[in-house]
Design a protein around this motif. Structure first.
Motif, PDB file in Angstrom:
ATOM      1  N   GLU A  11       0.753  -1.294   0.092  1.00  0.00           N
ATOM      2  CA  GLU A  11       0.025   0.080   0.070  1.00  0.00           C
ATOM      3  C   GLU A  11       1.000   1.258   0.149  1.00  0.00           C
ATOM      4  OE1 GLU A  11      -3.181   0.217  -0.318  1.00  0.00           O
ATOM      5  OE2 GLU A  11      -3.975  -1.724   0.422  1.00  0.00           O
ATOM      6  N   PRO A  12       0.633   2.195  -0.943  1.00  0.00           N
ATOM      7  CA  PRO A  12       1.285   3.502  -0.961  1.00  0.00           C
ATOM      8  C   PRO A  12       1.160   4.186   0.414  1.00  0.00           C
ATOM      9  CG  PRO A  12      -0.310   3.656  -2.382  1.00  0.00           C
ATOM     10  CD  PRO A  12      -0.537   2.127  -1.799  1.00  0.00           C
ATOM     11  N   PHE A  13       2.248   4.735   0.797  1.00  0.00           N
ATOM     12  CA  PHE A  13       2.322   5.489   2.240  1.00  0.00           C
ATOM     13  C   PHE A  13       1.836   6.954   1.803  1.00  0.00           C
ATOM     14  CE2 PHE A  13       4.270   6.275   6.640  1.00  0.00           C
ATOM     15  CZ  PHE A  13       2.945   6.020   7.172  1.00  0.00           C
ATOM     16  N   THR A  14       0.677   7.223   1.510  1.00  0.00           N
ATOM     17  CA  THR A  14       0.422   8.524   1.050  1.00  0.00           C
ATOM     18  C   THR A  14       0.267   9.579   2.366  1.00  0.00           C
ATOM     19  OG1 THR A  14      -2.147   8.198   1.146  1.00  0.00           O
ATOM     20  CG2 THR A  14      -0.883   7.629  -0.873  1.00  0.00           C
ATOM     21  N   LEU A  15       0.328  10.712   1.907  1.00  0.00           N
ATOM     22  CA  LEU A  15       0.380  11.685   2.848  1.00  0.00           C
ATOM     23  C   LEU A  15      -1.091  11.814   3.699  1.00  0.00           C
ATOM     24  CD1 LEU A  15       1.530  14.424   4.294  1.00  0.00           C
ATOM     25  CD2 LEU A  15       0.116  15.850   2.641  1.00  0.00           C
ATOM     26  N   PRO A  16      -2.144  11.504   3.327  1.00  0.00           N
ATOM     27  CA  PRO A  16      -3.254  11.450   4.025  1.00  0.00           C
ATOM     28  C   PRO A  16      -3.308  10.173   5.161  1.00  0.00           C
ATOM     29  CG  PRO A  16      -4.083  11.929   1.657  1.00  0.00           C
ATOM     30  CD  PRO A  16      -2.688  11.859   1.872  1.00  0.00           C
ATOM     31  N   ARG A  17      -2.565   9.352   4.497  1.00  0.00           N
ATOM     32  CA  ARG A  17      -2.596   8.000   5.520  1.00  0.00           C
ATOM     33  C   ARG A  17      -1.465   8.420   6.502  1.00  0.00           C
ATOM     34  NH1 ARG A  17      -2.442   3.160   0.576  1.00  0.00           N
ATOM     35  NH2 ARG A  17      -4.898   2.732   0.882  1.00  0.00           N
ATOM     36  N   LYS A  18      -0.473   9.131   6.212  1.00  0.00           N
ATOM     37  CA  LYS A  18       0.440   9.547   7.393  1.00  0.00           C
ATOM     38  C   LYS A  18      -0.197  10.237   8.526  1.00  0.00           C
ATOM     39  CE  LYS A  18       4.404   9.107   4.313  1.00  0.00           C
ATOM     40  NZ  LYS A  18       5.549  10.030   3.601  1.00  0.00           N
ATOM     41  N   ILE A  19      -0.982  11.225   7.869  1.00  0.00           N
ATOM     42  CA  ILE A  19      -1.776  12.212   8.850  1.00  0.00           C
ATOM     43  C   ILE A  19      -2.644  11.372   9.528  1.00  0.00           C
ATOM     44  CG2 ILE A  19      -3.371  13.966   9.085  1.00  0.00           C
ATOM     45  CD1 ILE A  19      -2.066  15.100   6.393  1.00  0.00           C
ATOM     46  N   ALA A  20      -3.024  10.430   9.091  1.00  0.00           N
ATOM     47  CA  ALA A  20      -4.359   9.586   9.922  1.00  0.00           C
ATOM     48  C   ALA A  20      -3.595   8.763  10.893  1.00  0.00           C
ATOM     49  CB  ALA A  20      -5.034   8.284   8.987  1.00  0.00           C
ATOM     50  N   LEU A  21      -2.243   8.218  10.677  1.00  0.00           N
ATOM     51  CA  LEU A  21      -1.654   7.674  11.714  1.00  0.00           C
ATOM     52  C   LEU A  21      -0.925   8.390  12.833  1.00  0.00           C
ATOM     53  CD1 LEU A  21       0.361   4.790   9.725  1.00  0.00           C
ATOM     54  CD2 LEU A  21      -1.608   4.607  10.987  1.00  0.00           C
ATOM     55  N   LEU A  22      -0.731   9.504  12.298  1.00  0.00           N
ATOM     56  CA  LEU A  22      -0.136  10.744  13.252  1.00  0.00           C
ATOM     57  C   LEU A  22      -1.360  11.285  14.235  1.00  0.00           C
ATOM     58  CD1 LEU A  22       1.733  13.011  11.323  1.00  0.00           C
ATOM     59  CD2 LEU A  22       2.627  11.647  13.128  1.00  0.00           C
ATOM     60  N   GLY A  23      -2.771  10.979  13.541  1.00  0.00           N
ATOM     61  CA  GLY A  23      -3.754  11.375  14.501  1.00  0.00           C
ATOM     62  C   GLY A  23      -4.035  10.258  15.516  1.00  0.00           C
ATOM     63  N   LEU A  24      -3.709   9.029  15.041  1.00  0.00           N
ATOM     64  CA  LEU A  24      -3.778   7.813  16.156  1.00  0.00           C
ATOM     65  C   LEU A  24      -2.800   7.926  17.281  1.00  0.00           C
ATOM     66  CD1 LEU A  24      -4.942   5.314  16.768  1.00  0.00           C
ATOM     67  CD2 LEU A  24      -3.214   4.171  15.532  1.00  0.00           C
ATOM     68  N   VAL A  25      -1.788   8.475  16.953  1.00  0.00           N
ATOM     69  CA  VAL A  25      -0.431   8.791  18.113  1.00  0.00           C
ATOM     70  C   VAL A  25      -1.405   9.936  18.654  1.00  0.00           C
ATOM     71  CG1 VAL A  25       1.597   9.857  18.469  1.00  0.00           C
ATOM     72  CG2 VAL A  25       1.457   8.386  16.532  1.00  0.00           C
ATOM     73  N   ALA A  26      -1.733  10.797  18.115  1.00  0.00           N
ATOM     74  CA  ALA A  26      -2.354  12.218  19.153  1.00  0.00           C
ATOM     75  C   ALA A  26      -3.539  11.543  19.879  1.00  0.00           C
ATOM     76  CB  ALA A  26      -2.888  13.087  17.902  1.00  0.00           C
ATOM     77  N   VAL A  27      -4.396  10.419  19.547  1.00  0.00           N
ATOM     78  CA  VAL A  27      -5.270  10.014  20.306  1.00  0.00           C
ATOM     79  C   VAL A  27      -4.756   9.412  21.373  1.00  0.00           C
ATOM     80  CG1 VAL A  27      -6.827   8.186  20.528  1.00  0.00           C
ATOM     81  CG2 VAL A  27      -7.062   9.542  18.366  1.00  0.00           C
ATOM     82  N   LEU A  28      -3.779   8.680  21.270  1.00  0.00           N
ATOM     83  CA  LEU A  28      -2.932   8.047  22.340  1.00  0.00           C
ATOM     84  C   LEU A  28      -2.623   9.329  23.607  1.00  0.00           C
ATOM     85  CD1 LEU A  28      -1.835   5.266  23.926  1.00  0.00           C
ATOM     86  CD2 LEU A  28       0.034   5.676  22.438  1.00  0.00           C
ATOM     87  N   VAL A  29      -1.772   9.974  22.854  1.00  0.00           N
ATOM     88  CA  VAL A  29      -1.008  11.145  23.908  1.00  0.00           C
ATOM     89  C   VAL A  29      -2.188  11.707  24.394  1.00  0.00           C
ATOM     90  CG1 VAL A  29       0.278  13.049  23.773  1.00  0.00           C
ATOM     91  CG2 VAL A  29       1.078  11.235  22.499  1.00  0.00           C
TER      92      VAL A  29
END
Length: 470
Positions: free
Chosen positions: A253-271
């Protein structure tokens, strides 16, 4: 909740059956153990219910457990566990949206490329991250992240048990050390009159020791099974997994910018969840809200069709339904014990037995009692409200520091949350991860023995140095 592959010999019954058997045990005890009650008062400032340990009376059981009471406890257990269950359903629904979008697969593929040759470091980092989650009080709250960590570890060529242990044992040792865990440390210290989160340095040192023991144990198993897959506890599945990996062709799967932002959002959820729980006093309703917000964020950032995303959210939540029932059934045990009014009786008998023993014997006995009591009352804060009003005064009588008594409670409570079959959180994690309970016990029992031994040594050290409130 079973691993692939043929099984020989005895198999543990399904988790629902196990809970029913424990409930039957409680019913049997209710006919043998006399009902009793301590006098209770409510602190007007904190709202915390306190036990008057000087006033205990045996009472006639007001409401004997009847046929319908037994089965109604299942319903009531689910209802009383609704806050945890709803939070997990929201989390599962949001994470399914992330999973279906391909963002998780893309992130894992990228991580695995970076992790080439650094597999042991990745396991250590993941264990530490989950330990940090545990030490701030993430018990059930950390469960939704376990399958994500498992995908990474299994993607590096390790078996399912190694993957499950990396995340779950991280939560176990972190929750036990409880540096800033309000559910055990905070509640216990408030009951005995200590400053909240005092003794922080000792708990951090304990956490480091627990991490060191756990990582050595896991890596020994991981190295052994990777060198010889037949030595894996889930050898049949592991060999099949390795064989499939040899022939499988993956379209990365290409690691597109929206997907990167989505995963960063997951980190933000945890923090954000951690900050909210520690600094803002958030509970399960606020954590559920965070996952609902995150789901909407995913729809926007990944440009998902709203109606289709809503349906997928429901599918993701539905995957957790069997697990949610397990959490509720675990609560049913406590409901029956409360109805039988035998909890206070057990605590009163314990206080009587230990009142004339030495400090070390008392510490060991209390440590074992908390471990055993955790089989029936898994809730850390609930058990603290029952036991600490007894352990605190008992410590004063025997000259044991109140901070040491809190440590005894913490260390006795935490580890077995991830071992006893009555733990709804453990059963939830096993269900989400497709790990059999018998396999988990086979892997972990020696590790838990070592950790409990280390914990008691730390308790003795705490007593020897007169661990204080600082």
């Amino acid at each position: 909740m079973s691993s692939k592959g043929k099984r020989k010999g005895f198999n543990f019954p399904h988790v629902y059956i196990m809970f029913l058997l424990v409930m039957l045990l409680v019913v049997a005890l209710s006919w043998v153990v006399p009902s009793g009650q301590y006098e209770r008062t409510v602190d007007p400032e904190t709202g915390i219910e306190k036990l008057n340990t000087d006033v205990f009376n045996y009472v006639e059981q007001k409401d004997a457990i009847g046929f319908m009471d037994f089965f109604s406890a299942l319903h009531n257990g689910v209802v009383q566990s609704a806050d945890i269950i709803v939070m997990l359903l929201f989390a599962s629904g949001a994470l399914y949206l992330l999973e279906k979008s391909g963002a998780i697969a893309a992130g894992i593929h990228t991580l695995l490329r970076v992790a080439a040759g650094k597999e042991k470091l990745i396991i250590f980092v993941l264990l530490t991250v989950f330990a940090i989650m545990g030490t701030i009080g993430f018990g059930e709250g950390g469960i939704p992240f376990i399958p994500l960590a498992m995908a990474v570890v299994m993607g590096m060529g390790y078996d399912r048990i190694t993957a499950f242990a990396t995340s779950t044992m991280g939560l176990a040792i972190g929750f036990t050390a409880g540096a800033v865990n309000f559910y055990t440390t905070g509640v216990s210290q408030s009951i005995v009159g200590l400053p909240i989160y005092s003794g922080l340095t000792f708990r951090i040192i304990s956490l480091v020791i627990f991490i060191a023991i756990t990582i050595v144990y896991i890596l020994r198993y991981a190295n052994k099974t990777k060198a010889d897959p037949t030595k894996s506890i889930v050898a049949d599945e592991y060999l099949e997994h390795l064989e499939d990996a040899k022939t499988a062709t993956y379209e990365e799967e290409p690691f597109t910018l929206p997907r990167k932002i989505a995963l960063l959002g997951l980190v933000a959820v945890l923090v954000g969840s951690a900050y909210g729980a520690i600094q803002l006093g958030w509970g399960m309703p606020q954590l559920s809200a965070v996952y609902a917000i995150y789901a909407i964020f995913l729809v926007i950032i990944l440009r998902l069709a709203p109606s289709e995303a809503a349906a997928d959210f429901g599918i993701g939540a539905a995957r957790l339904l069997p697990t949610a029932l397990a959490i509720g059934f675990a609560r049913s045990v406590m409901i029956l014990m409360t109805q039988a009014e035998i909890i206070d009786t057990a605590v009163h008998a314990l206080a009587g037995l230990l009142s004339n023993t030495g400090s070390i014997v008392t510490l060991f006995a209390l440590f074992v009692v908390v471990i055993f009591f955790n089989f029936f009352v898994v809730s850390g804060s609930g058990k603290a409200l029952i036991l600490m009003p007894i352990m605190g005064p008992l410590g004063k009588i025997l000259g044991i520091n109140q901070q040491v008594m809190v440590v005894v409670y913490q260390f006795g409570d935490g580890f077995t949350n991830y071992l006893w079959p009555t733990s709804g959180g453990l059963m939830a994690a096993l269900g989400m991860s497709n790990v059999n309970y018998a396999d988990w016990v086979k892997f972990s029992w020696k590790l838990f023995m070592i950790l409990h031994f280390a914990a008691f040594i730390l308790i003795i050290i705490a007593q020897y140095i007169g661990l204080g409130p600082s």
